[in-house]
Motif scaffolding. Structure first.
Motif, PDB file in Angstrom:
ATOM      1  N   LYS A 106      75.949  58.806  60.729  1.00  0.00           N
ATOM      2  CA  LYS A 106      76.467  59.893  61.567  1.00  0.00           C
ATOM      3  C   LYS A 106      75.358  60.852  61.986  1.00  0.00           C
ATOM      4  O   LYS A 106      75.399  61.428  63.074  1.00  0.00           O
ATOM      5  N   MET A 107      74.381  61.034  61.117  1.00  0.00           N
ATOM      6  CA  MET A 107      73.297  61.967  61.402  1.00  0.00           C
ATOM      7  C   MET A 107      72.121  61.314  62.128  1.00  0.00           C
ATOM      8  O   MET A 107      71.061  61.901  62.263  1.00  0.00           O
ATOM      9  N   GLY A 108      72.325  60.069  62.566  1.00  0.00           N
ATOM     10  CA  GLY A 108      71.346  59.451  63.447  1.00  0.00           C
ATOM     11  C   GLY A 108      70.258  58.630  62.792  1.00  0.00           C
ATOM     12  O   GLY A 108      69.284  58.242  63.451  1.00  0.00           O
ATOM     13  N   HIS A 109      70.383  58.338  61.495  1.00  0.00           N
ATOM     14  CA  HIS A 109      69.369  57.524  60.829  1.00  0.00           C
ATOM     15  C   HIS A 109      69.540  56.046  61.188  1.00  0.00           C
ATOM     16  O   HIS A 109      70.660  55.572  61.422  1.00  0.00           O
ATOM     17  N   VAL A 110      68.431  55.334  61.212  1.00  0.00           N
ATOM     18  CA  VAL A 110      68.457  53.886  61.433  1.00  0.00           C
ATOM     19  C   VAL A 110      68.580  53.227  60.059  1.00  0.00           C
ATOM     20  O   VAL A 110      67.681  53.336  59.224  1.00  0.00           O
ATOM     21  N   VAL A 111      69.714  52.569  59.824  1.00  0.00           N
ATOM     22  CA  VAL A 111      70.026  52.075  58.479  1.00  0.00           C
ATOM     23  C   VAL A 111      70.301  50.571  58.483  1.00  0.00           C
ATOM     24  O   VAL A 111      71.045  50.068  59.322  1.00  0.00           O
ATOM     25  N   THR A 112      69.688  49.879  57.530  1.00  0.00           N
ATOM     26  CA  THR A 112      69.981  48.466  57.276  1.00  0.00           C
ATOM     27  C   THR A 112      70.688  48.378  55.930  1.00  0.00           C
ATOM     28  O   THR A 112      70.214  48.948  54.946  1.00  0.00           O
ATOM     29  N   VAL A 113      71.838  47.701  55.882  1.00  0.00           N
ATOM     30  CA  VAL A 113      72.649  47.675  54.664  1.00  0.00           C
ATOM     31  C   VAL A 113      72.704  46.274  54.055  1.00  0.00           C
ATOM     32  O   VAL A 113      72.504  45.264  54.736  1.00  0.00           O
TER      33      VAL A 113
END
Length: 520
Positions: free
Chosen positions: A243-250
């Motif tokens: 939501k805060m715009g981070h680029v995330v790989t899960v």
């Protein structure tokens, strides 16, 4: 629509993000906290909380003119306490005014010229310039509420803080944004929206200086973020990072089913995050190799070790400069081992277990306890702001694990005692609801107690924090006490009650299900 002009000291209703209108007071901001550019807003201190924020003019309404309207649309307990705090403030202010009027009779006719009050224009940049230097800070003159409570947590929050922390306790300074005294030469900016406060203890805390997590105005790091483990806590954390715009790989252990050809076999928790913009890693090693900072949040020490040192584990993806952040609640020995193997590959290590629950995780209101590589802690600043209301840096690796186990030991023991009290009330013919009502009016009143007890009385044991995990934490805390040759008889007794609850098949229920250990 007519422009509303406000002065410092005016009471208002302020609307903050997705939260309901809340009573507050226009105050002077700290000198080092500038007004957001391009926004017509005022700095507001909210009653019944220790939250301050810049609020847009269109989100503000005069307190008295809209009081009845607001009371009708919001019936929450925390809201009513905030309104009561306003009324107490008005009574005290009226009393001071009366004393001042009485004192005029003794001044033998001397008159003091009234100083004109400057009306705040929406474009005024520095509100503190409007104060008379001889006057006490209006923020400091506010009556302190009985507890410190984040507005963002609302009725779903699990934590309350006493409002009169000891002056020499460094861990409380960061909550008091409006305080006039600040630790000497203790502030250094990490970014425009972040402060670090460090005391002689070596303990540090960071928090969004202007409620950025609630306002959604965090500037996300440009580093690539990986996250391993999408359980009760991890899911909420990842959601807020996205939501805060981070680029995330899960990645999640059960998410391997996503890789099969048939779409109906995909796992819903990963699908949800992919829809929100996350990328999917095939293995922990792949996530660690793809990302600059990889977080993990799993159930216990064995799972944490396996994730790093098992087949296709994180260690295989660690290269010099890569960061690994262990958020699981584990023992300090596990942390030491993980730190050693990560750094042996040139990686950088930080532990950052979180205090809170599923609800607080979803709300981005966790408390993060960090230890290890200080530079990693600073690199994680925007991530910690997105997932929590504050964070502490506690020094060398292992210290955060120790502190977290102590906190969870206290919480677990307390929950068992509350359950014992409820069942003893029932056994002696007392009303459990009356017991709760009395408890909620006394010194032990808290949102945690109110929520857990109400859930018990309703028979609702949907997990907000797994019972099996609090029992694991009690076991680890007792072991830590043994290592330090320190007695933990209360924790040991509580641990036995939780073990009985587990034997009654309550492991996957909420910690409040310990109640059932007393009724079977």
């Amino acid at each position: 629509m007519a422009t509303m002009h406000l002065r410092i000291g005016d009471l208002v209703w302020g609307k903050l993000g997705r939260y309901p209108p809340w009573p507050g007071k226009v105050v002077s901001p700290p000198k080092d906290l500038k007004k957001p550019r391009g926004k017509k807003c005022h700095f507001v201190k909210f009653f019944g909380t220790e939250d301050h924020a810049w609020i847009k003019v269109e989100q503000l309404k005069p307190y008295h003119a809209h009081k009845e309207e607001m009371i009708k649309i919001n019936k929450g307990k925390r809201f009513q306490q905030a309104v009561d705090a306003v009324e107490d403030f008005l009574k005290k202010a009226k009393g001071k005014e009366q004393q001042h009027s009485d004192g005029k009779g003794d001044s033998k006719g001397k008159k003091t010229p009234n100083k004109p009050l400057k009306i705040l224009d929406e474009d005024d940049e520095d509100l503190s310039a409007l104060k008379d230097p001889s006057e006490k800070d209006l923020a400091d003159s506010d009556p302190e509420p009985s507890t410190m409570e984040r507005l963002g947590a609302g009725p779903g929050s699990g934590f309350k803080w006493e409002s009169s922390p000891a002056k020499d306790d460094p861990h409380f300074h960061h909550f008091l944004l409006s305080q006039s005294e600040k630790p000497a030469s203790s502030m250094e900016p990490i970014s425009k929206r972040l402060k670090i406060i460090e005391e002689d203890t070596g303990s540090t805390s960071i928090q969004a200086a202007d409620s950025t997590a609630i306002n959604g105005s965090i500037t996300p790091t440009d580093k690539r973020i990986g996250f391993l483990g999408l359980g009760l806590m991890g899911s909420g954390i990842v959601s807020n990072l996205l939501k805060m715009g981070h680029v995330v790989t899960v990645w999640n252990r059960t998410a391997e089913k996503v890789q099969v050809k048939e779409p109906e076999d995909s796992y819903p928790q990963c699908d949800l995050f992919i829809q929100e913009g996350a990328r999917l890693g095939r293995t922990p090693a792949e996530v660690a190799s793809m990302c600059d900072i990889t977080f993990s949040c799993v159930s216990d020490p064995k799972a944490a070790r396996d994730l790093v040192m098992g087949p296709s584990g994180v260690l295989q993806g660690i290269r010099p400069g890569k960061c690994y952040v262990e958020m699981s609640t584990v023992d300090p020995e596990t942390i030491t081992e993980l730190s050693q193997v990560i750094t042996s590959r040139g990686g950088r290590f930080l532990e950052a277990p979180v205090a809170g629950s599923q609800q607080l995780s979803n709300d981005g209101m966790l408390v993060i306890l960090a230890a290890g590589d200080r530079t990693v802690y600073e690199d994680c600043s925007s991530c910690f702001q997105a997932m929590g209301k504050t964070s502490f840096f506690l020094g060398e690796a292992g210290n955060a694990a120790r502190m977290m186990l102590i906190l969870n030991m206290v919480q677990g023991s307390f929950m068992a005692t509350i359950a014992e009290g409820l069942t003893l009330a029932q056994a002696t013919g007392q009303s459990q609801q009356t017991f709760l009502d009395i408890l909620s009016q006394g010194q032990m009143a808290s949102t945690f107690v109110d929520q857990k007890c109400q859930n018990i009385l309703q028979g609702n044991f949907k997990p907000d924090y797994y019972l099996k995990h609090i029992q694991k934490d009690l076991r680890l805390a007792i072991s830590m006490g043994d290592t330090a040759n320190h007695p933990t008889p209360m924790a040991a007794a509580a641990n036995e009650v939780y073990k009985r609850a587990k034997a009654l098949d309550q492991s996957d229920n909420d910690i409040s299900a310990v109640y059932r250990a007393y009724i079977h």
